[in-house]
Write an enzyme that holds these catalytic residues in place. Structure first.
Site, PDB file in Angstrom:
ATOM      1  CG  PHE A 155      -1.808   1.240   1.259  1.00 32.23           C
ATOM      2  CD1 PHE A 155      -2.970   1.271   0.500  1.00 32.23           C
ATOM      3  CD2 PHE A 155      -1.475   2.358   2.012  1.00 32.23           C
ATOM      4  CE1 PHE A 155      -3.784   2.408   0.502  1.00 32.23           C
ATOM      5  CE2 PHE A 155      -2.284   3.488   2.018  1.00 32.23           C
ATOM      6  CZ  PHE A 155      -3.442   3.517   1.257  1.00 32.23           C
ATOM      7  CG  ASP A 209       5.746   3.426   1.518  1.00 27.26           C
ATOM      8  OD1 ASP A 209       5.852   4.031   2.604  1.00 27.26           O
ATOM      9  OD2 ASP A 209       4.696   3.429   0.836  1.00 27.26           O
ATOM     10  CE  LYS A 216      -0.471   5.396   7.807  1.00 27.36           C
ATOM     11  NZ  LYS A 216      -0.233   4.980   6.441  1.00 27.36           N
TER      12      LYS A 216
HETATM   13  C1  LIG Z   1      -0.507   5.247   5.088  1.00 31.14           C
HETATM   14  C2  LIG Z   1       0.503   4.842   4.081  1.00 31.14           C
HETATM   15  C3  LIG Z   1       0.684   5.590   2.903  1.00 31.14           C
HETATM   16  C4  LIG Z   1      -0.178   6.770   2.555  1.00 31.14           C
HETATM   17  O1  LIG Z   1      -0.035   7.827   3.439  1.00 31.14           O
HETATM   18  P1  LIG Z   1      -1.154   8.988   3.464  1.00 31.14           P
HETATM   19  O2  LIG Z   1      -0.589   9.975   4.451  1.00 31.14           O
HETATM   20  O3  LIG Z   1      -2.431   8.367   3.888  1.00 31.14           O
HETATM   21  O4  LIG Z   1      -1.231   9.549   2.104  1.00 31.14           O
HETATM   22  C5  LIG Z   1       1.697   5.201   2.049  1.00 31.14           C
HETATM   23  N1  LIG Z   1       2.473   4.137   2.312  1.00 31.14           N
HETATM   24  C6  LIG Z   1       2.319   3.385   3.422  1.00 31.14           C
HETATM   25  C7  LIG Z   1       3.211   2.221   3.673  1.00 31.14           C
HETATM   26  C8  LIG Z   1       1.310   3.707   4.338  1.00 31.14           C
HETATM   27  O5  LIG Z   1       1.128   2.948   5.418  1.00 31.14           O
END
Ligand SMILES: *Cc1c(COP(=O)(O)O)cnc(C)c1O
Length: 407
Positions: A136, A221, A261
């Site tokens: 994600f 990520d 986050k």
């Molecule tokens: C939450 C998340 C995102 C997206 O972040 P947003 O601030 O909601 O746009 C991207 N990558 C990972 C791994 C995430 O957990």
């Protein structure tokens, strides 16, 4: 017709004014303190989700309140035509924590950090990206193009193309998908939204080797896993290195790291970090943002980082996370517990995660059900031993409520 109750009226106001993207809200929360929040009826909850791995310092931490207040009353927003001290300090601090040379681009969210990184990969002159099934990366069109989940993607196709998805954790599949025209390999060090899926040992190191062999970038990520969540600054850092001696050179070195986050503990911010030469691929005119790098957001992030350091929260998270995992695993209705530090996923024997989450809420605990069979916990890093004790004491009864009594 009977008169509407205040609850119904409030629900009608919500649904009448807000787009229906999230479904009905579970509660209306009015205040928070540490790892606890209160709803409009004054009922107290232990927050074991932390705004989805965001509220690193919990709620209303004085260090964060003071930093934001001081910065906002000094210099709140200036645009990127100008520099500010918190922005430069935070960029330097992130690079120091990462243990490498590089350059930072600040954003307001995780998806935007990934958008910046996605554009950066195009500057290699290649377009092909290999990402993982179950991964994600956000909901904007670029981030969505890199996210495999069909239900999220299908309504919005066509998305930016040339993305190959491979099974997460499978080195052979990765090696087979990456070629000399691959711009980047994109992976989460642990898959958060998939329910905290941990890859086999050596997977990230193998990805590093495959990327290097083909001249592709390794992009991690760490939006969910980074900034202390797993008991070290970045999940791709070796736990041994963090424990024994600060030897960043022994860590795996990615080319791009994206974070968001937990970075500013609830103040919106994200960052795309380009390591070494990758930090120089975006040039003037290639990318931009109005709010990204805003002094208040950067001051908030600096306060979060210095509090994690001064309160010894990395160590705390490591110890408390282990206790939490051990306690959860003790119930036979839990078939597997995964994760590190305070990013925890568990599998239930049946697809009952929604019922378990609802039962937990009724008993005063906020947890999350990312998939039908999986529960996720991502509490504030300041969660206390008392909070853990209270949750573990309630856990069997929560499972009884949701699944029927255990014999
Ligand atoms: C939450 C998340 C995102 C997206 O972040 P947003 O601030 O909601 O746009 C991207 N990558 C990972 C791994 C995430 O957990």
């Amino acid at each position: 017709m009977t008169a509407n109750t205040p609850e119904q009226e409030w629900r009608d106001r919500y649904t009448g004014a807000l787009m229906n993207t999230f479904g009905p809200p579970k509660l209306t929360l009015t205040r928070g303190q540490g790892a606890h929040v209160w709803d409009e009826d004054g009922k107290e909850y232990v927050d074991l989700l932390g705004g989805i791995a965001v509220n690193a310092l919990g709620h209303a931490h004085p260090a964060l309140v003071e930093a934001v207040t001081a910065q906002l009353s000094t210099l709140g927003h200036i645009s990127n035509f100008f520099a500010s001290e918190p922005q430069v300090e935070l960029a330097e601090k992130l690079l120091a924590l990462l243990g490498t040379e590089g350059r930072v681009f600040f954003t307001n969210s995780g998806a935007e950090a990934n958008e910046a990184a996605f554009k950066l990969t195009r500057r290699t002159g290649r377009t092909h990206v290999v990402a993982a099934e179950g991964g994600f990366h956000g909901r904007t069109m670029g981030a969505l193009a890199l996210t495999s989940k069909e239900a999220y993607r299908t309504p919005f196709e066509p998305l930016p193309g040339d993305v190959t998805f491979v099974p997460y954790g499978d080195v052979d599949a990765l090696a087979a998908a990456v070629t000399d025209r691959t711009a980047a390999i994109l992976l989460e060090p642990m898959q958060g939204e998939a329910g905290v899926v941990v890859p086999p040992d050596g997977y990230l190191a193998a990805a590093r080797a495959i990327a290097t062999e083909h001249g592709a970038l390794l992009w991690l990520d760490e939006v969910q896993t980074g900034m202390g969540r797993v008991g070290r600054w970045f999940a791709h850092h070796s736990p041994l290195v963090e424990e024994v001696a600060q030897q960043p050179s022994r860590n795996l070195t990615p080319d791009i790291v994206t974070v968001a986050k937990g970075l500013a503990g609830g103040f919106p911010i994200g960052a795309c970090i380009g390591v070494g030469q990758a930090g120089k691929l975006l040039e003037p005119g290639n990318h931009g943002t109005t709010f990204g790098g805003n002094p208040v957001a950067c001051a908030a992030a600096l306060a979060v980082i210095s509090t994690i350091e001064s309160e010894g929260l990395l160590e705390h998270v490591t110890v408390l996370g282990q206790k939490l995992r051990d306690g959860l695993a003790a119930d036979p209705r839990v078939t597997e517990v995964r994760g590190e530090g305070l990013l925890i996923g568990l599998d239930l024997a049946s697809e009952a995660s929604a019922a378990v989450t609802a039962a937990a809420l009724a008993r005063g605990f906020i947890i999350n059900n990312p998939t039908p069979g999986r529960i996720r916990l991502a509490p504030p890093l300041v969660l206390t031993q008392d909070d853990v004790n209270a949750f573990l004491a309630a856990w069997p009864a929560i499972l009884d409520d949701a699944l029927g009594e255990h014999s």
